[in-house]
Design an enzyme around this catalytic site. Structure first.
Site, PDB file in Angstrom:
ATOM      1  N   TYR A 178       0.825  -1.203   0.000  1.00 13.95           N
ATOM      2  CA  TYR A 178       0.000   0.000   0.000  1.00 13.95           C
ATOM      3  C   TYR A 178       0.856   1.248   0.000  1.00 13.95           C
ATOM      4  CZ  TYR A 178      -3.719   3.236   1.031  1.00 13.95           C
ATOM      5  OH  TYR A 178      -4.620   4.252   0.948  1.00 13.95           O
ATOM      6  N   TRP A 220       0.923   5.699  -1.689  1.00  7.77           N
ATOM      7  CA  TRP A 220       0.621   6.623  -2.772  1.00  7.77           C
ATOM      8  C   TRP A 220       1.748   6.747  -3.793  1.00  7.77           C
ATOM      9  CZ3 TRP A 220      -2.926  11.047  -3.636  1.00  7.77           C
ATOM     10  CH2 TRP A 220      -4.199  10.797  -3.093  1.00  7.77           C
TER      11      TRP A 220
HETATM   12  N1  LIG Z   1      -3.453   8.623  12.023  1.00 13.28           N
HETATM   13  C1  LIG Z   1      -3.732   8.612  10.716  1.00 13.28           C
HETATM   14  N2  LIG Z   1      -3.071   7.779   9.906  1.00 13.28           N
HETATM   15  C2  LIG Z   1      -3.336   7.771   8.589  1.00 13.28           C
HETATM   16  C3  LIG Z   1      -4.327   8.614   8.053  1.00 13.28           C
HETATM   17  C4  LIG Z   1      -5.028   9.475   8.933  1.00 13.28           C
HETATM   18  O1  LIG Z   1      -5.932  10.232   8.527  1.00 13.28           O
HETATM   19  N3  LIG Z   1      -4.694   9.457  10.254  1.00 13.28           N
HETATM   20  N4  LIG Z   1      -4.602   8.571   6.712  1.00 13.28           N
HETATM   21  C5  LIG Z   1      -4.328   7.315   6.033  1.00 13.28           C
HETATM   22  C6  LIG Z   1      -4.462   7.452   4.593  1.00 13.28           C
HETATM   23  S1  LIG Z   1      -6.003   7.972   4.040  1.00 13.28           S
HETATM   24  C7  LIG Z   1      -3.484   7.123   3.726  1.00 13.28           C
HETATM   25  S2  LIG Z   1      -3.837   7.123   2.047  1.00 13.28           S
HETATM   26  C8  LIG Z   1      -2.157   6.686   4.181  1.00 13.28           C
HETATM   27  C9  LIG Z   1      -1.009   7.213   3.305  1.00 13.28           C
HETATM   28  O2  LIG Z   1       0.127   6.451   3.528  1.00 13.28           O
HETATM   29  P1  LIG Z   1       1.250   6.289   2.412  1.00 13.28           P
HETATM   30  O3  LIG Z   1       0.668   6.338   1.048  1.00 13.28           O
HETATM   31  O4  LIG Z   1       2.070   5.102   2.758  1.00 13.28           O
HETATM   32  O5  LIG Z   1       2.095   7.611   2.670  1.00 13.28           O
HETATM   33  P2  LIG Z   1       3.157   8.369   1.781  1.00 13.28           P
HETATM   34  O6  LIG Z   1       3.915   9.249   2.689  1.00 13.28           O
HETATM   35  O7  LIG Z   1       2.474   9.002   0.620  1.00 13.28           O
HETATM   36  O8  LIG Z   1       4.098   7.186   1.298  1.00 13.28           O
HETATM   37  C10 LIG Z   1       4.538   7.040   0.010  1.00 13.28           C
HETATM   38  C11 LIG Z   1       6.017   6.663   0.033  1.00 13.28           C
HETATM   39  O9  LIG Z   1       6.400   6.373  -1.305  1.00 13.28           O
HETATM   40  C12 LIG Z   1       7.640   7.028  -1.578  1.00 13.28           C
HETATM   41  N5  LIG Z   1       7.697   7.253  -3.027  1.00 13.28           N
HETATM   42  C13 LIG Z   1       7.175   8.263  -3.750  1.00 13.28           C
HETATM   43  N6  LIG Z   1       7.421   8.084  -5.052  1.00 13.28           N
HETATM   44  C14 LIG Z   1       8.123   6.926  -5.169  1.00 13.28           C
HETATM   45  C15 LIG Z   1       8.670   6.206  -6.264  1.00 13.28           C
HETATM   46  O10 LIG Z   1       8.544   6.569  -7.419  1.00 13.28           O
HETATM   47  N7  LIG Z   1       9.314   5.049  -5.956  1.00 13.28           N
HETATM   48  C16 LIG Z   1       9.446   4.584  -4.697  1.00 13.28           C
HETATM   49  N8  LIG Z   1      10.084   3.441  -4.502  1.00 13.28           N
HETATM   50  N9  LIG Z   1       8.954   5.260  -3.647  1.00 13.28           N
HETATM   51  C17 LIG Z   1       8.300   6.402  -3.883  1.00 13.28           C
HETATM   52  C18 LIG Z   1       7.609   8.283  -0.748  1.00 13.28           C
HETATM   53  O11 LIG Z   1       8.916   8.779  -0.531  1.00 13.28           O
HETATM   54  C19 LIG Z   1       6.919   7.773   0.533  1.00 13.28           C
HETATM   55  O12 LIG Z   1       7.852   7.280   1.441  1.00 13.28           O
HETATM   56  O13 LIG Z   1      -1.956   7.112   5.536  1.00 13.28           O
HETATM   57  C20 LIG Z   1      -2.997   6.669   6.398  1.00 13.28           C
HETATM   58  N10 LIG Z   1      -2.643   6.930   7.782  1.00 13.28           N
HETATM   59  N1  LIG Z   2      -2.679  18.369   1.601  1.00 15.57           N
HETATM   60  C1  LIG Z   2      -3.043  17.078   1.639  1.00 15.57           C
HETATM   61  N2  LIG Z   2      -4.222  16.702   1.118  1.00 15.57           N
HETATM   62  C2  LIG Z   2      -4.606  15.398   1.169  1.00 15.57           C
HETATM   63  C3  LIG Z   2      -3.767  14.397   1.714  1.00 15.57           C
HETATM   64  C4  LIG Z   2      -2.526  14.829   2.276  1.00 15.57           C
HETATM   65  O1  LIG Z   2      -1.749  14.024   2.812  1.00 15.57           O
HETATM   66  N3  LIG Z   2      -2.203  16.157   2.223  1.00 15.57           N
HETATM   67  N4  LIG Z   2      -4.165  13.085   1.722  1.00 15.57           N
HETATM   68  C5  LIG Z   2      -5.227  12.693   0.796  1.00 15.57           C
HETATM   69  C6  LIG Z   2      -5.820  11.399   1.164  1.00 15.57           C
HETATM   70  S1  LIG Z   2      -4.881   9.998   0.917  1.00 15.57           S
HETATM   71  C7  LIG Z   2      -7.081  11.258   1.630  1.00 15.57           C
HETATM   72  S2  LIG Z   2      -7.707   9.695   1.912  1.00 15.57           S
HETATM   73  C8  LIG Z   2      -7.942  12.419   1.880  1.00 15.57           C
HETATM   74  C9  LIG Z   2      -8.647  12.283   3.231  1.00 15.57           C
HETATM   75  O2  LIG Z   2      -9.673  13.176   3.351  1.00 15.57           O
HETATM   76  P1  LIG Z   2     -10.472  13.299   4.765  1.00 15.57           P
HETATM   77  O3  LIG Z   2     -10.634  11.973   5.371  1.00 15.57           O
HETATM   78  O4  LIG Z   2     -11.673  14.121   4.529  1.00 15.57           O
HETATM   79  O5  LIG Z   2      -9.441  14.196   5.551  1.00 15.57           O
HETATM   80  P2  LIG Z   2      -8.918  14.347   7.038  1.00 15.57           P
HETATM   81  O6  LIG Z   2      -7.973  15.495   6.907  1.00 15.57           O
HETATM   82  O7  LIG Z   2      -8.410  13.076   7.570  1.00 15.57           O
HETATM   83  O8  LIG Z   2     -10.186  14.763   7.901  1.00 15.57           O
HETATM   84  C10 LIG Z   2     -10.982  15.902   7.609  1.00 15.57           C
HETATM   85  C11 LIG Z   2     -11.537  16.501   8.880  1.00 15.57           C
HETATM   86  O9  LIG Z   2     -12.387  15.580   9.540  1.00 15.57           O
HETATM   87  C12 LIG Z   2     -12.512  16.019  10.887  1.00 15.57           C
HETATM   88  N5  LIG Z   2     -12.860  14.888  11.727  1.00 15.57           N
HETATM   89  C13 LIG Z   2     -12.050  13.896  12.162  1.00 15.57           C
HETATM   90  N6  LIG Z   2     -12.748  13.003  12.900  1.00 15.57           N
HETATM   91  C14 LIG Z   2     -14.030  13.425  12.915  1.00 15.57           C
HETATM   92  C15 LIG Z   2     -15.235  12.930  13.499  1.00 15.57           C
HETATM   93  O10 LIG Z   2     -15.274  11.883  14.146  1.00 15.57           O
HETATM   94  N7  LIG Z   2     -16.365  13.651  13.264  1.00 15.57           N
HETATM   95  C16 LIG Z   2     -16.379  14.812  12.539  1.00 15.57           C
HETATM   96  N8  LIG Z   2     -17.541  15.432  12.355  1.00 15.57           N
HETATM   97  N9  LIG Z   2     -15.257  15.312  12.016  1.00 15.57           N
HETATM   98  C17 LIG Z   2     -14.099  14.627  12.177  1.00 15.57           C
HETATM   99  C18 LIG Z   2     -11.185  16.599  11.273  1.00 15.57           C
HETATM  100  O11 LIG Z   2     -11.366  17.800  12.021  1.00 15.57           O
HETATM  101  C19 LIG Z   2     -10.495  16.815   9.926  1.00 15.57           C
HETATM  102  O12 LIG Z   2     -10.005  18.120   9.756  1.00 15.57           O
HETATM  103  O13 LIG Z   2      -7.163  13.610   1.883  1.00 15.57           O
HETATM  104  C20 LIG Z   2      -6.336  13.727   0.725  1.00 15.57           C
HETATM  105  N10 LIG Z   2      -5.812  15.074   0.668  1.00 15.57           N
HETATM  106 MO   LIG Z   3      -5.910   8.184   1.763  1.00 17.00          MO
END
Ligand SMILES: Nc1nc2c(c(=O)[nH]1)N[C@H]1C(S)=C(S)[C@@H](COP(=O)(O)OP(=O)(O)OC[C@H]3O[C@@H](n4cnc5c(=O)[nH]c(N)nc54)[C@H](O)[C@@H]3O)O[C@H]1N2
Ligand SMILES: Nc1nc2c(c(=O)[nH]1)N[C@H]1C(S)=C(S)[C@@H](COP(=O)(O)OP(=O)(O)OC[C@H]3O[C@@H](n4cnc5c(=O)[nH]c(N)nc54)[C@H](O)[C@@H]3O)O[C@H]1N2
Ligand SMILES: [Mo]
Length: 736
Positions: free
Chosen positions: A104, A106
Site C-alpha cells: 500500500y 501513494w
Molecule cells: N493517524 C492517521 N493515519 C493515517 C491517516 C489518517 O488520517 N490518520 N490517513 C491514512 C491514509 S487515508 C493514507 S492514504 C495513508 C497514506 O500512507 P502512504 O501512502 O504510505 O504515505 P506516503 O507518505 O504518501 O508514502 C509514500 C512513500 O512512497 C515514496 N515514493 C514516492 N514516489 C516513489 C517512487 O517513485 N518510488 C518509490 N520506490 N517510492 C516512492 C515516498 O517517498 C513515501 O515514502 O496514511 C494513512 N494513515
Molecule cells: N494536503 C493534503 N491533502 C490530502 C492528503 C494529504 O496528505 N495532504 N491526503 C489525501 C488522502 S490519501 C485522503 S484519503 C484524503 C482524506 O480526506 P479526509 O478523510 O476528509 O481528511 P482528514 O484530513 O483526515 O479529515 C478531515 C476533517 O475531519 C474532521 N474529523 C475527524 N474526525 C471526525 C469525526 O469523528 N467527526 C467529525 N464530524 N469530524 C471529524 C477533522 O477535524 C479533519 O479536519 O485527503 C487527501 N488530501
Molecule cells: Mo488516503
C-alpha cells in the site's frame, strides 16, 4: 511546454533562472504551493544515495535489530543479487505465500513509474505474493456501502451528486467533518486544474447554505461551524432521525417503497431494544451539540432540499461504519436520498476529483499480471498478520487465515507513516526474516528495512500522468538526472528480474521511453480525441472535452424513478436500512445499533483529549517532508499540535512550547499551540511527522518525530470492514 506532474497537480519547469524551478501551471485556476517545493528533495540530507544493507541482517540477527541498526553501502548490482537470492530462498523454503508484496502507498504520480505496479509485476512473474485489499482512505465505507445500496456505489467518489447538480439545486448542505480545501489540493495521479474551490464559491454565490459539524473550526470552507465531539456523528444523525419520526415528518409509505428495514429503525430510534429513545437530549450529552440545534437541523433537512456530506475521516475510525450507515438512514427518512443534488455525499473535497463533473480519463496501467497466490488481508491488518501467523480474522462475513510471512517487500508506501499504533507495528515488524524497501528518502520504513534500494525521484524521470477520476493527461518531463548510483524502480527491478531469469518477461522488450509512449497509445485508443504522441509531447498536456450534461449522473436516480424497474443490487432490491450481516449482534455495528456509542468508548476515560490526526496541509502524508512548505510548518523543530486554550491551561502547557502527548501505546514530542477553533477536549496533530522513536531514561519510547500514529489505536474499524482506525484514540498532554 515542459511540465512536471505530481499528486499536487501540474507545474511548469522553468530553466531561465540559475537552476531549474517549478512554477504554477498557467491553466490551473488554483495551483498548490506544496508540490512546487519538490526539487528541494534532490539534494536533501534525507536522500538515500545508494543501495544499503543493514549490518545486523548481514550478520544474521534474524530481524532483531530492525529499526535500531546502521547500514552498509553496497554496490547496486550486488544488492540486487542479495534481493534475488532472498526471493528464491524464501520461495523454495516457504513458498510464495510467505511473501507480502508492496501492499500500500501513494508513491508518486506517473502511469509508468508507479512503484507498486512495478514491484507487483515482478513478484507476480516470480510466483505471486500475499496482497492487501481496500485502502486506508476509504476501507470501511467501501465494505459497508454495498450492504446498504449495492456494490455500484462502493468506490470513493461514486456515491456523490456532482457539484453542477448541487449548485443547481442549492440544497441545505449539512457537512460532517467539513470540506478542507487543503485536502482538495491532492489527486492520486495528478490533475491539470484544481476546481473544488471554485465549485464551493459557486455554491455560495448561488445562495447555497452550509453548516459544518466537526471538532475543528478549520473544517468549514463557508457558512456556520458547530462544534461536535469526534466519533459521535452517528449519535447526532440518529437523534435527527428521531425528530423526524416523532414530529411525523416521515412519509412512511414512500420510505417503505424504497427501503427495507424501516420497522427495525423505528424500534431502534424509539428505544424499544435498550429503553433509550434516541432523542436530541440523549445526543446532546454525547455530541456536545445543543438539543435544540439538533431539532432545528432535523426540521431543516426534512423541509429540503438537503444534502448530508460525510468526510472520509469519519469512517477511518473504530466503529467507522456507524456514521455512514446513520446518514443513509437519515437521508432516506428525510425523503432526500437520490434527489438531484440532494441526499448523501461522501468526501466532497477529500481529494480534487470528488464531486467534480468530469469525464474520467481511464486508461492503461503498467499491467501487474495475474497473482497466483489467492491469500490477502484487509490492508490495515498488517500488524495482526505479522503477529499471529496461522490465526484468523473475521472480514465481511468471512473468516480469513493469516499467512506466515517471511519476506516483506515494499515500494511506494510508508507503513511507518500510515499504520496505527506504530510501536506495536515496530515489534511485529521484527518477525519476518527479510524486509526490502525501495524509496528515495530515509523514511522510518526505510530505516526499518534490511535491504534499501535508492529510487529516482519523480522529477528525475520522464512519464505520463493521469488520474482515472480526472480529465487531464500530462507529459511529466525529467527536470534533472538522478545522482550516480540512483535509478528508477523499473531499472532496479529489471536488474533483479535478470537475476531471476525474468528480464524479458518483466520489460517485455521495451525501454522506459518505449513503455511510456506505449501507455500513451493505449489512452489514445480509449480516447481517440487525444492528440498523437509527437503533438502531445510538444504541448505537454491534453484534456478531454467537458462532459455533456447527460454524462453526469446522480446516485440512485434510476432506482428512485422506478424502484421496481431498476432494483438495487441488495437482497431486497431496495435500500437496506438494517442489513442482515451488518446488524448481526456479533458485529460491532450490530451491537452498537441497540446502543450507539462514541468511537472512543473502549479508551481510558481518564485520558482527557480525543486525538484528531487529519491530513497535513503542507505535505502528502510523509512525502515532501524536506520541502519548504513542510519545513515552515514545524516550530522549534517539532510538529505542531493544536488545542483549545482551556485544555492547554489545564495541562499547564504554555502556548508555543514543547509538550508530550501520551497514552498507554506511546508518547510523542510536539509543540503545543492554543487554537480557539478546536473544540475543548480535542487535540489536532496532523499526520506527516516522521516516526523517530527514542528510548527515554525511564525505558519508555518517545517519538521525537511527532507522528500521531504512535498514539492511535490499531483495532480494525469493525469485524465487518477491518478498516483503518485512526479515529477513536484518547491522549493526555503534559509539558516536556
Ligand atoms: N493517524 C492517521 N493515519 C493515517 C491517516 C489518517 O488520517 N490518520 N490517513 C491514512 C491514509 S487515508 C493514507 S492514504 C495513508 C497514506 O500512507 P502512504 O501512502 O504510505 O504515505 P506516503 O507518505 O504518501 O508514502 C509514500 C512513500 O512512497 C515514496 N515514493 C514516492 N514516489 C516513489 C517512487 O517513485 N518510488 C518509490 N520506490 N517510492 C516512492 C515516498 O517517498 C513515501 O515514502 O496514511 C494513512 N494513515
Ligand atoms: N494536503 C493534503 N491533502 C490530502 C492528503 C494529504 O496528505 N495532504 N491526503 C489525501 C488522502 S490519501 C485522503 S484519503 C484524503 C482524506 O480526506 P479526509 O478523510 O476528509 O481528511 P482528514 O484530513 O483526515 O479529515 C478531515 C476533517 O475531519 C474532521 N474529523 C475527524 N474526525 C471526525 C469525526 O469523528 N467527526 C467529525 N464530524 N469530524 C471529524 C477533522 O477535524 C479533519 O479536519 O485527503 C487527501 N488530501
Ligand atoms: Mo488516503
Amino acid at each position: 511546454m515542459e511540465l512536471f506532474a505530481s499528486h499536487f497537480g501540474t507545474y511548469e519547469i522553468a530553466r531561465d533562472a540559475g537552476g531549474p524551478e517549478l512554477r504554477p501551471f498557467r491553466l490551473d485556476p488554483a495551483p498548490s504551493e506544496v508540490g512546487a517545493g519538490f526539487l528541494a528533495l534532490a539534494d536533501h540530507p534525507t536522500r538515500i544515495r545508494g543501495a544499503m544493507v543493514r549490518r545486523g541482517w548481514l550478520a544474521g540477527d534474524g530481524g532483531a535489530g530492525r529499526g535500531n541498526d546502521d547500514f552498509v553501502a553496497l554496490d547496486l548490482e550486488a544488492a540486487c543479487g542479495l534481493a534475488a537470492r532472498e526471493l528464491m530462498r524464501v520461495r523454495a523454503t516457504h513458498g510464495n505465500r510467505a511473501i507480502f508484496g508492496g501492499a500500500y502507498g501513494w508513491g508518486s504520480a506517473g502511469r509508468f513509474h508507479h512503484p507498486q505496479s512495478q514491484l507487483k509485476k515482478l513478484l507476480n512473474l516470480a510466483g505471486g505474493f500475499v496482497s492487501a485489499r481496500n485502502t486506508y482512505s476509504y476501507g470501511t465505507a467501501k465494505v459497508l456501502i454495498p450492504h446498504l445500496v449495492g456494490a455500484a456505489y462502493s468506490d470513493p467518489g461514486a456515491f456523490n451528486p456532482s457539484w453542477d447538480r448541487i449548485t443547481a439545486t442549492r440544497p441545505f448542505l449539512l457537512s460532517f467533518g467539513g470540506m478542507r480545501l487543503a485536502n482538495a489540493q491532492v489527486e492520486a495521479g495528478g490533475t491539470g486544474a484544481h476546481r473544488t474551490r471554485s465549485w464551493i464559491e459557486a455554491f455560495a454565490a448561488a445562495g447555497g447554505e452550509m453548516t459544518t459539524l466537526s471538532p475543528d473550526g478549520r473544517d468549514a470552507p463557508m457558512g456556520d461551524h458547530l462544534p461536535l465531539n469526534a466519533g459521535t456523528d452517528a449519535i447526532a444523525l440518529l437523534a435527527m432521525a428521531h425528530v423526524l419520526l416523532v414530529e411525523n415528518r416521515v412519509d412512511e409509505p414512500a420510505v417503505r417503497r424504497i427501503a427495507a428495514g424501516y420497522d427495525g429503525i423505528r424500534a431502534l430510534l424509539l428505544g424499544h431494544g435498550d429503553g433509550q429513545p434516541k432523542t436530541p437530549a440523549w445526543a446532546e450529552a454525547l455530541t456536545g451539540l445543543p438539543a435544540e440545534r439538533i431539532t432545528a437541523l432535523a426540521r431543516r433537512l426534512s423541509e429540503g432540499p438537503a444534502l448530508i456530506n460525510l468526510a472520509w475521516s469519519l469512517q477511518r475510525a473504530v466503529a467507522g461504519e456507524q456514521p455512514y450507515w446513520a446518514a443513509v438512514v437519515l437521508a432516506t427518512l428525510a425523503g432526500q436520498i437520490g434527489r438531484a443534488g440532494c441526499g448523501i455525499a461522501c468526501g466532497l473535497s477529500a481529494v480534487s476529483s470528488v464531486g467534480n463533473p468530469l469525464r474520467r480519463l481511464r486508461g492503461p496501467a503498467f499491467e501487474q499480471g495475474p497473482n497466483p497466490v489467492p491469500d490477502y488481508i484487509p490492508v490495515a491488518r498488517i500488524t495482526e498478520m505479522l503477529e499471529r501467523p496461522g490465526g484468523t480474522i473475521p472480514y465481511n462475513g468471512e473468516t480469513l487465515s493469516l499467512p506466515d510471512i517471511r519476506l516483506v517487500w515494499w515500494a511506494g508506501g510508508n507503513p511507518f507513516h500510515h499504520h496505527q499504533d506504530l510501536n506495536r507495528l515496530a515489534r511485529a515488524w521484527r518477525r519476518p526474516e527479510t524486509v526490502i524497501v525501495h524509496d528515495s528518502v530515509w523514511t522510518a520504513t526505510a530505516r526499518h528495512a534490511d535491504i534499501v534500494f535508492p529510487s529516482a525521484l519523480p522529477f528525475e524521470r520522464d512519464d505520463i500522468a493521469a488520474s482515472s477520476r480526472d480529465d487531464w493527461i500530462v507529459r511529466s518531463s525529467r527536470v534533472m538526472a538522478p545522482p550516480e548510483g540512483i535509478e528508477t524502480d523499473h531499472a532496479i527491478l529489471s536488474r533483479i528480474a535478470a537475476r531471476l531469469g525474468l528480464k524479458d518477461a518483466f520489460t517485455e522488450g521495451r525501454s522506459e521511453a518505449g513503455w511510456i509512449a506505449h501507455l500513451y497509445e493505449g489512452y489514445r485508443t480509449a480516447f481517440p480525441e487525444l492528440p498523437d504522441w509527437e503533438t502531445f509531447c510538444a504541448t505537454g498536456h491534453a484534456k478531454l472535452a467537458d462532459p455533456a450534461p447527460a454524462e453526469v449522473t446522480q446516485p440512485l436516480e434510476a432506482f428512485l424513478s422506478d424502484p421496481e424497474a431498476h432494483p438495487l443490487a441488495t437482497p431486497s432490491g431496495r435500500i437496506e436500512l438494517m442489513p442482515a450481516l451488518v446488524t448481526r449482534p456479533d458485529m460491532r455495528l450490530g451491537s452498537a445499533l441497540s446502543q450507539p456509542r462514541p468511537s472512543d468508548l473502549e479508551e481510558d476515560p481518564a485520558l482527557p483529549l480525543r486525538l484528531l490526526s487529519p491530513q497535513p496541509e503542507t505535505r502528502l502524508h510523509s512525502q515532501l517532508d524536506g520541502a519548504p512548505a513542510a519545513e515552515a510548518s514545524r516550530q522549534l523543530g517539532c510538529e505542531v499540535a493544536r488545542l483549545h486554550p482551556s485544555d492547554m491551561a489545564h495541562a499547564g502547557v504554555a502556548d508555543g512550547t514543547r509538550a508530550l502527548l501520551e497514552n498507554p501505546r506511546g508518547a510523542v514530542l510536539v509543540v503545543a499551540r492554543a487554537d480557539g477553533r478546536v473544540m475543548p477536549g480535542h487535540v489536532v496533530l496532523p499526520t506527516g511527522g516522521w516516526y523517530r522513536p527514542e528510548h527515554q531514561p525511564d525505558g519508555r519510547l518517545l517519538d521525537l518525530g511527532g507522528n500521531p500514529n504512535t498514539l492511535t489505536r490499531d483495532a480494525g474499524a469493525s469485524e465487518l470492514s477491518q478498516g483503518a482506525s485512526a479515529g477513536g484514540a484518547r491522549v493526555a498532554l503534559r509539558p516536556a
